[in-house]
Scaffold this motif. Structure first.
Motif: not given
Length: 148
Positions: A39-42, A57-70, A73-76, A102-104
Motif C-alpha cells: 500500500n505504499r511503493i510498487a 504506431d510505436i511500441w513502448e515499455f513504461q516501467p514506473s515506480v508508484l508511491f501511494t498515499l492511502p 481506507p479501501d476507497k481512495l 487517484l485510485a477510486i
C-alpha cells in the motif's frame, strides 16, 4: 498471480502545450504491478503502443515506480508515479513522465478506476506535453495463502 501482483490496463491521451487536442497521441498499455512495500511503493511494468497525432504506431515499455498515499481506507488512494518510457522505434527517442493519480473504488485492494494527470518530457527537445489517462486495475489471487 500473487497477492502482491495485479494487472493493469491503461489508456492515455497526450497533447502538447498549445496543441489542438484533436492532434493528440493515444497510448494503450497493459502489464503487471508488483507491490514492494504494501500500500505504499510498487513497481509497474506495462508494455503498450502509441498511435495517432503526428506519429505512427510505436511500441513502448513504461516501467514506473508508484508511491501511494492511502487517503480514504479501501476507497481512495493518491499516487505519484515517475515513469521512464522506452520506445521500440529506430527514429524515436525515450521519454520521462511525472504523473499524479487517484485510485477510486469501493475496495481499492481488489479493483480501481485510475484517473491520472502528468507531464511528459522528451529528452531530445525542450518543454513538455501534458497527459491525462484513465486506467483500471484488478487484483488476482488476493486471498492466496489465506484459504484452507
Amino acid at each position: 498471480m500473487s497477492s502482491k501482483t495485479d494487472l493493469r490496463l491503461r489508456y492515455e491521451l497526450i497533447w502538447g502545450k498549445g496543441d489542438d487536442i484533436g492532434n493528440a497521441t493515444h497510448v494503450i498499455g497493459f502489464g503487471p504491478k508488483i507491490s514492494l512495500l504494501e500500500n505504499r511503493i510498487a513497481l509497474s511494468l506495462p508494455f503498450g503502443t502509441a498511435f495517432g497525432g503526428d506519429i505512427g504506431d510505436i511500441w513502448e515499455f513504461q516501467p514506473s515506480v508508484l508511491f501511494t498515499l492511502p487517503a480514504v481506507p479501501d476507497k481512495l488512494d493518491i499516487t505519484f508515479a515517475p515513469k521512464y518510457i522506452a520506445t521500440f522505434c529506430e527514429d524515436c527517442g525515450d521519454y520521462m513522465a511525472f504523473n499524479f493519480g487517484l485510485a477510486i473504488s469501493n475496495d481499492v485492494s481488489s479493483w480501481a478506476i485510475r484517473p491520472e494527470f502528468g507531464l511528459l518530457y522528451d529528452f531530445g527537445s525542450e518543454g513538455h506535453a501534458s497527459q491525462f489517462s484513465i486506467g483500471i486495475s484488478k487484483t488476482f489471487g488476493k486471498n492466496i495463502g489465506s484459504q484452507k
